[in-house]
Design a protein around this motif. Structure first.
Motif, PDB file in Angstrom:
ATOM      1  N   ARG A  52      -6.158   5.455  -1.547  1.00 16.68           N
ATOM      2  CA  ARG A  52      -6.739   5.798  -0.258  1.00 16.68           C
ATOM      3  C   ARG A  52      -7.952   4.907  -0.008  1.00 16.68           C
ATOM      4  NH1 ARG A  52      -3.506   8.811   3.116  1.00 16.68           N
ATOM      5  NH2 ARG A  52      -2.497  10.472   1.950  1.00 16.68           N
TER       6      ARG A  52
ATOM      7  N   ARG B  69       1.000   3.478   2.098  1.00 17.22           N
ATOM      8  CA  ARG B  69       0.211   4.626   2.547  1.00 17.22           C
ATOM      9  C   ARG B  69       0.475   5.025   3.993  1.00 17.22           C
ATOM     10  NH1 ARG B  69      -4.601   3.101   3.062  1.00 17.22           N
ATOM     11  NH2 ARG B  69      -4.513   0.957   2.314  1.00 17.22           N
ATOM     12  N   PHE B  70       1.271   4.225   4.705  1.00 17.95           N
ATOM     13  CA  PHE B  70       1.460   4.479   6.123  1.00 17.95           C
ATOM     14  C   PHE B  70       2.927   4.759   6.423  1.00 17.95           C
ATOM     15  CE2 PHE B  70      -2.130   1.472   5.721  1.00 17.95           C
ATOM     16  CZ  PHE B  70      -3.139   2.341   6.111  1.00 17.95           C
TER      17      PHE B  70
ATOM     18  N   ARG C  54      -5.358   5.405  13.483  1.00 22.49           N
ATOM     19  CA  ARG C  54      -6.059   5.647  12.215  1.00 22.49           C
ATOM     20  C   ARG C  54      -7.195   6.634  12.481  1.00 22.49           C
ATOM     21  NH1 ARG C  54      -2.194   2.626  11.217  1.00 22.49           N
ATOM     22  NH2 ARG C  54      -2.290   0.827   9.799  1.00 22.49           N
ATOM     23  N   HIS C  55      -7.539   7.403  11.490  1.00 23.86           N
ATOM     24  CA  HIS C  55      -8.630   8.367  11.645  1.00 23.86           C
ATOM     25  C   HIS C  55      -9.960   7.642  11.779  1.00 23.86           C
ATOM     26  CE1 HIS C  55      -6.398  12.062  11.039  1.00 23.86           C
ATOM     27  NE2 HIS C  55      -5.742  11.467  10.061  1.00 23.86           N
TER      28      HIS C  55
ATOM     29  N   CYS D  67      -7.095   0.582   6.364  1.00 19.55           N
ATOM     30  CA  CYS D  67      -7.764   1.796   5.899  1.00 19.55           C
ATOM     31  C   CYS D  67      -7.122   3.061   6.473  1.00 19.55           C
ATOM     32  CB  CYS D  67      -9.245   1.764   6.277  1.00 19.55           C
ATOM     33  SG  CYS D  67     -10.191   0.550   5.327  1.00 19.55           S
ATOM     34  N   ASP D  68      -7.167   4.116   5.688  1.00 19.09           N
ATOM     35  CA  ASP D  68      -6.738   5.428   6.171  1.00 19.09           C
ATOM     36  C   ASP D  68      -7.744   5.999   7.155  1.00 19.09           C
ATOM     37  OD1 ASP D  68      -4.430   6.133   4.082  1.00 19.09           O
ATOM     38  OD2 ASP D  68      -6.094   5.213   2.993  1.00 19.09           O
TER      39      ASP D  68
ATOM     40  N   SER E 116       0.822  -1.212   0.000  1.00 23.50           N
ATOM     41  CA  SER E 116       0.000   0.000   0.000  1.00 23.50           C
ATOM     42  C   SER E 116       0.853   1.258   0.000  1.00 23.50           C
ATOM     43  CB  SER E 116      -0.932   0.017   1.215  1.00 23.50           C
ATOM     44  OG  SER E 116      -0.227   0.334   2.394  1.00 23.50           O
TER      45      SER E 116
END
Length: 256
Positions: free
Chosen positions: A80, A44-45, A216-217, A190-191, A42
């Protein structure tokens, strides 16, 4: 993190598959991988969040985290990802809100993620597909099972055209404990997670707790926060990654 991907045909690996239910056609095979691989894929992190996530899953497997079984397009994880989750006993207002959120996520170019249960999950996946968006289902059953069976056509479409992910080996038993594990994985991949509707005893709260733990949000709809019958939202509000969703721009600002 070393990436590891293999192909597992039905009937190979741990145990033999059960016969697929007559109304559900299981995928021809599965991509066998790990939590660590998907986190690396991903991209993304940041390093701290990726390490924290992997540490949480190491107890379920080797140094690269628990094993996963996927069918579909792993490239979706490079985008995302927003989990839209909540109660199975969805109200008409909740249905409308879940659909509006799914269209918003698709319009922002992000992927709608949910757990393929009745209620909010089904609305989120179905709306994403209807809006020509992309969706990922993280399920609490092995890939050769479908629960609820009414979602069999939806699950088949997701693994053929999108992405289906499970932590549970082909042919394995399904236990109640599978579903909190499913929520933890969904939070990790997940974001953002958005809770549309949930009671004080909802399994969705497992995902809320994991969002806090994994930094995470987490968005909780204003309608949920203001529901005087509910105690749970106030147990999460105040954490730095937990927000009240007042308007669409709140979610979009995080996705950017």
């Amino acid at each position: 993190m070393e990436m590891e991907v293999g192909t597992m045909a039905p009937g190979k690996g741990r145990g033999r598959p059960r016969s697929a239910p007559r109304r559900y056609t299981a995928p021809d095979g599965a991509i066998e991988t790990t939590v660590g691989h998907l986190l690396a894929l991903s991209g993304r992190f940041d390093t701290d969040r990726a390490r924290m996530t992997l540490d949480l899953f190491k107890g379920d497997g080797g140094p690269d985290g628990s094993r996963l079984y996927c069918a579909g397009d792993l490239e979706l994880l490079r985008q995302r990802c927003v989990a839209i989750v909540g109660t199975r006993q969805i109200s008409d207002d909740g249905r409308a809100r879940a659909a509006k959120l799914a269209r918003l996520v698709v319009g922002a170019g992000a992927v709608v993620v949910s757990g393929l249960a009745f209620g909010v999950d089904t609305v989120a996946h179905s709306t994403a597909l209807a809006a020509d968006g992309r969706t990922i289902a993280v399920v609490g059953t092995p890939l050769d099972r479908c629960n609820p069976m009414q979602n069999a056509p939806l699950q088949e479409e997701i693994y053929r055209e999108h992405l289906l992910i499970s932590q549970f080996a082909w042919g394995s038993e399904v236990y109640p404990s599978n579903f909190p594990k499913r929520n933890r994985l969904m939070a990790a991949l997940c974001d953002v997670t958005v809770i549309v509707e949930a009671s004080d005893t909802s399994g969705t709260l497992h995902q809320a707790a994991e969002c806090v733990r994994l930094k995470r949000h987490l968005f909780i709809l204003r309608s949920v926060v203001e529901d005087a019958r509910l105690l749970w939202p106030h147990k999460f509000l105040g954490h730095p990654t937990v927000h009240v969703l007042e308007q669409p721009g709140d979610l979009l600002s995080v996705l950017r």
